[in-house]
Design an enzyme around this catalytic site. Sequence first.
Site, PDB file in Angstrom:
ATOM      1  N   GLN A  96      46.937  30.795  32.451  1.00 48.08           N
ATOM      2  CA  GLN A  96      47.359  31.134  33.805  1.00 48.08           C
ATOM      3  C   GLN A  96      46.181  31.811  34.514  1.00 48.08           C
ATOM      4  OE1 GLN A  96      49.567  31.606  31.149  1.00 48.08           O
ATOM      5  NE2 GLN A  96      50.441  29.674  31.892  1.00 48.08           N
ATOM      6  N   LEU A  97      45.705  31.205  35.576  1.00 49.40           N
ATOM      7  CA  LEU A  97      44.520  31.673  36.296  1.00 49.40           C
ATOM      8  C   LEU A  97      44.651  33.150  36.718  1.00 49.40           C
ATOM      9  CD1 LEU A  97      41.803  30.736  37.571  1.00 49.40           C
ATOM     10  CD2 LEU A  97      43.096  30.314  39.668  1.00 49.40           C
ATOM     11  N   ASP A  98      43.710  33.970  36.278  1.00 51.36           N
ATOM     12  CA  ASP A  98      43.638  35.384  36.670  1.00 51.36           C
ATOM     13  C   ASP A  98      44.874  36.192  36.267  1.00 51.36           C
ATOM     14  OD1 ASP A  98      41.183  34.769  37.825  1.00 51.36           O
ATOM     15  OD2 ASP A  98      42.062  34.387  39.778  1.00 51.36           O
ATOM     16  N   GLU A  99      45.566  35.729  35.238  1.00 53.58           N
ATOM     17  CA  GLU A  99      46.789  36.414  34.826  1.00 53.58           C
ATOM     18  C   GLU A  99      46.676  37.035  33.440  1.00 53.58           C
ATOM     19  OE1 GLU A  99      50.174  36.191  36.307  1.00 53.58           O
ATOM     20  OE2 GLU A  99      49.280  35.450  38.172  1.00 53.58           O
TER      21      GLU A  99
ATOM     22  N   GLY B  94      42.596  33.899  42.496  1.00 54.59           N
ATOM     23  CA  GLY B  94      42.013  32.612  42.872  1.00 54.59           C
ATOM     24  C   GLY B  94      40.718  32.712  43.642  1.00 54.59           C
TER      25      GLY B  94
END
Lengths: 284, 284, 284, 284
Positions: D226-229, D201
């Site tokens: 999915q953020l940064d996943e 994040g």
Amino acid sequence: MDRTIRLLISCPDKVGIVAAVSDFIAQRGGWMTEANYHADRDTGQFFMRSEILAQSLSVDSEQFRADFAVLADGFDMQWQFSDSDVRKKVVLMASHASHCLADILHRWHSGELECDIVGVVANHENLRSMVEWHKIPYHFINFKDREKAEANAEVEATLATMAPDVVVLARYMQIIPASLCQQYHGRMINIHHSFLPSFVGANPYQKAFDRGVKLVGATCHYVTEQLDEGPILDQDVIRVSHRDSKEDMVRLGKDVEQQVLARGLRAHLQDRIVVQGNKTVIFD
Amino acid sequence: MDRTIRLLISCPDKVGIVAAVSDFIAQRGGWMTEANYHADRDTGQFFMRSEILAQSLSVDSEQFRADFAVLADGFDMQWQFSDSDVRKKVVLMASHASHCLADILHRWHSGELECDIVGVVANHENLRSMVEWHKIPYHFINFKDREKAEANAEVEATLATMAPDVVVLARYMQIIPASLCQQYHGRMINIHHSFLPSFVGANPYQKAFDRGVKLVGATCHYVTEQLDEGPILDQDVIRVSHRDSKEDMVRLGKDVEQQVLARGLRAHLQDRIVVQGNKTVIFD
Amino acid sequence: MDRTIRLLISCPDKVGIVAAVSDFIAQRGGWMTEANYHADRDTGQFFMRSEILAQSLSVDSEQFRADFAVLADGFDMQWQFSDSDVRKKVVLMASHASHCLADILHRWHSGELECDIVGVVANHENLRSMVEWHKIPYHFINFKDREKAEANAEVEATLATMAPDVVVLARYMQIIPASLCQQYHGRMINIHHSFLPSFVGANPYQKAFDRGVKLVGATCHYVTEQLDEGPILDQDVIRVSHRDSKEDMVRLGKDVEQQVLARGLRAHLQDRIVVQGNKTVIFD
Amino acid sequence: MDRTIRLLISCPDKVGIVAAVSDFIAQRGGWMTEANYHADRDTGQFFMRSEILAQSLSVDSEQFRADFAVLADGFDMQWQFSDSDVRKKVVLMASHASHCLADILHRWHSGELECDIVGVVANHENLRSMVEWHKIPYHFINFKDREKAEANAEVEATLATMAPDVVVLARYMQIIPASLCQQYHGRMINIHHSFLPSFVGANPYQKAFDRGVKLVGATCHYVTEQLDEGPILDQDVIRVSHRDSKEDMVRLGKDVEQQVLARGLRAHLQDRIVVQGNKTVIFD
């Protein structure tokens, strides 16, 4: 960035140096933002660097220097006083390859390097447009169809008109004549595309490829009259394997060259380096 | 670990090699757990390594080898067949310094190295207890008070009694005579305590200190008759600064030496290395 | 190694601290072999470390400390005085894995770590022989077939008999109860087998494998009541790829764990670390 | 660079895949310049990449693909065929920070990246001149004074006009809406300025500074909802210490971000990556 005063000192080691210098600074109200010390056991030499918030000092620079000269005499010091507001004038020298030049220009453009880049000297025309986009004068020196000595004289004259504090050889592929080495002694910085002292001279990637090394590197050093033998500012390496051709090594090495040169230049611009013999003390 | 068969091949590159070899393996039911290829553009040489689950093969090793010899002839291959169940016999040679020896012994003790360490040959007595704790015979060869040639003859005879597949010079500080170099050609591994080709020969850390380098390194290589000139298996470096004395460099370098030697030895034991001229192809 | 006195200081930053302390040392004839300073802009806290040649001092340790206490009061200092001749007593705690234990034992055995290792506490028997070869008492604590609390009480009692200055968790896989965390606050060092704050808690290599990271790492930190949340001493990483199984990651990570733990422990033993909040200032 | 055909394959592992594929290629005269294989033990999935000299093939691309589709069906393969002469169309997306954008533009300008950069989309105007110097269209999308959804719709429409094969988020600081994630699934590459999964994040450098880590890093990954996943392409780190402020970390991290993004993008452009679940197989 706050304006700071930087004091770089080298002298024979003895009891009381730090006390004397820090007392000197404290008496003038000096707020130290950084302080570094190094005692070299082999040579008995002592080195220190103090960075002082300019606005905290109760005396002006001239007075500070005059007063300090007295103290320095007592300890047999070599010292250098510099002011972060007096930006160093830098000239970049380049040949045909763009990567180191482009990297320094971008770092400067984005405010990462505290200096004024007053000109680029190059023996090819291909980088002119990139340099001029940055509003930096581009000086082409023709090395073809005439004597090297004549071209070098033009280089020297061109540099002289810009009166640089620092000259950076950003993959400038010409040998620097002795007179220039002497003139810019301790302030001409080169990037050599090998991990020195391996692969001195021309074509280091070819030599690295032929030797079958598993890492290729780059070395940032001050230029002296002995080719690739000057005091080293920084070095780094990157892993290679049998899969990498000589061209791959050249490509992988570029990133290392850029970073090593940028780190060395940054340390020089921030007055973090003392040269002792053929070695450097770098306060980071 | 499952038992595997390893096939290492080198031959002039042409169309159809992979097809022929992989078809050969597939026809015998061979399940490949690893497969690596390398085509060297400069020399036109092709290299491959296949690791095959032994239990998947429908023929025994002898048959496999006999059949493969026919195919290999057709492609002018140099090849090596090995079986992970046939553990290589390793002799370690050491001098006074313990770090590389202790590191290899511990890796072996904890099951990290696939080999039998059948003996240690050393020209000092100080490491005997450490070696014997591992239940490994310790052979002290006295190099003092007699001719080197005589001592070396004893080394050679002692090695002969153990018939090693691999000899590891774990900071063994004696020059290896030419006869031993030839006898263990391509299977005698040395760790040199510098980033070769920098600082060949004795006292590399002193030389590194004197030159003022900003990284010190280590190199694992096969021993040849030319001192520190053999094919390189692995190299690595660690950062040093003006704060580091020569003794600090020695200490920091130890960790690098251990790891570089261990990685090189591991690759050799797993039959991952093909030597081509004075360079290595290492399939990892 | 010459005997030295080490002074570690932390106090609110103001003009004149270095002057006062270095003047104090110089007046007592103190020859500084190392001097380090750090001013934290965010917190306004100042940190310094001085290492002084013991034989150069004109007063004994007791007098030095008594005199210094007066100066320290004036600056609201927290400070620590230590003597390199007073070797710290270290207890190592281990579980089943041998690599970190073997590495520390060898470094200590070869004189690289300035300390006395007074005992090993372990919840398995398998490392007894290795430890006892070093002539170090081995205390097995049975964690099976009884309450954790009871076993932990035995751990605490066993530690108490040895009165360690430092406790090193060399891949000790049990949770440390809060009472022990408090008792050894700032002097219990753990190695966690991941790059924190990634992969807190159990099975970090499995988690790293599942996430598909391209580097695995290790973290050395002081133990606090919050699992894997204490101040970090050192960290490092090693490259991995899709070719590496979880077992390969475990193996590759071992080397990183050893080195990171050894570096952190060495810095602690040399009184180079000041903890500030949940962060460390490490003078190297 | 010679024109090459690249074949990327993924299928359930079984005996005979390499034999079938390499036989297929050899029968059409294909000269392989690179060949890579990977068998994933955990999932039983097999991966391979072949790079074939185009001029060596006796059939044209269409015929090759049609023929290969038959073979692929028999092994239940997912496969991708690409031609080095069909340069991928790349759109870069940026915000205010210039370093990643400048780095990619220079690599492309100097011929290091095989692609056509067909446009830059940015939510600030400050990088326009730099981009236009490279003769690349600059599309400013205003995110201020209106709904995010509206601005994102404009982004989507702008991208659509350029029909990019690859979208690179070169420190583009806006959240990508789910519809765009899906549309560019497996071909939208982000650089995150931390060593994931640490510091997901916003403001990772601040988080790293607050946690007191000793290394900061960067991660190149495919964008998913999915953020940064998403699947990680590459990661790297650089050492920091207590001397480094958050601003220093930002500066040091820039170099890491540039290199990690460039390496990830290069691998993608050369069709070296197969995504498996949330992980990548990268043949280098």
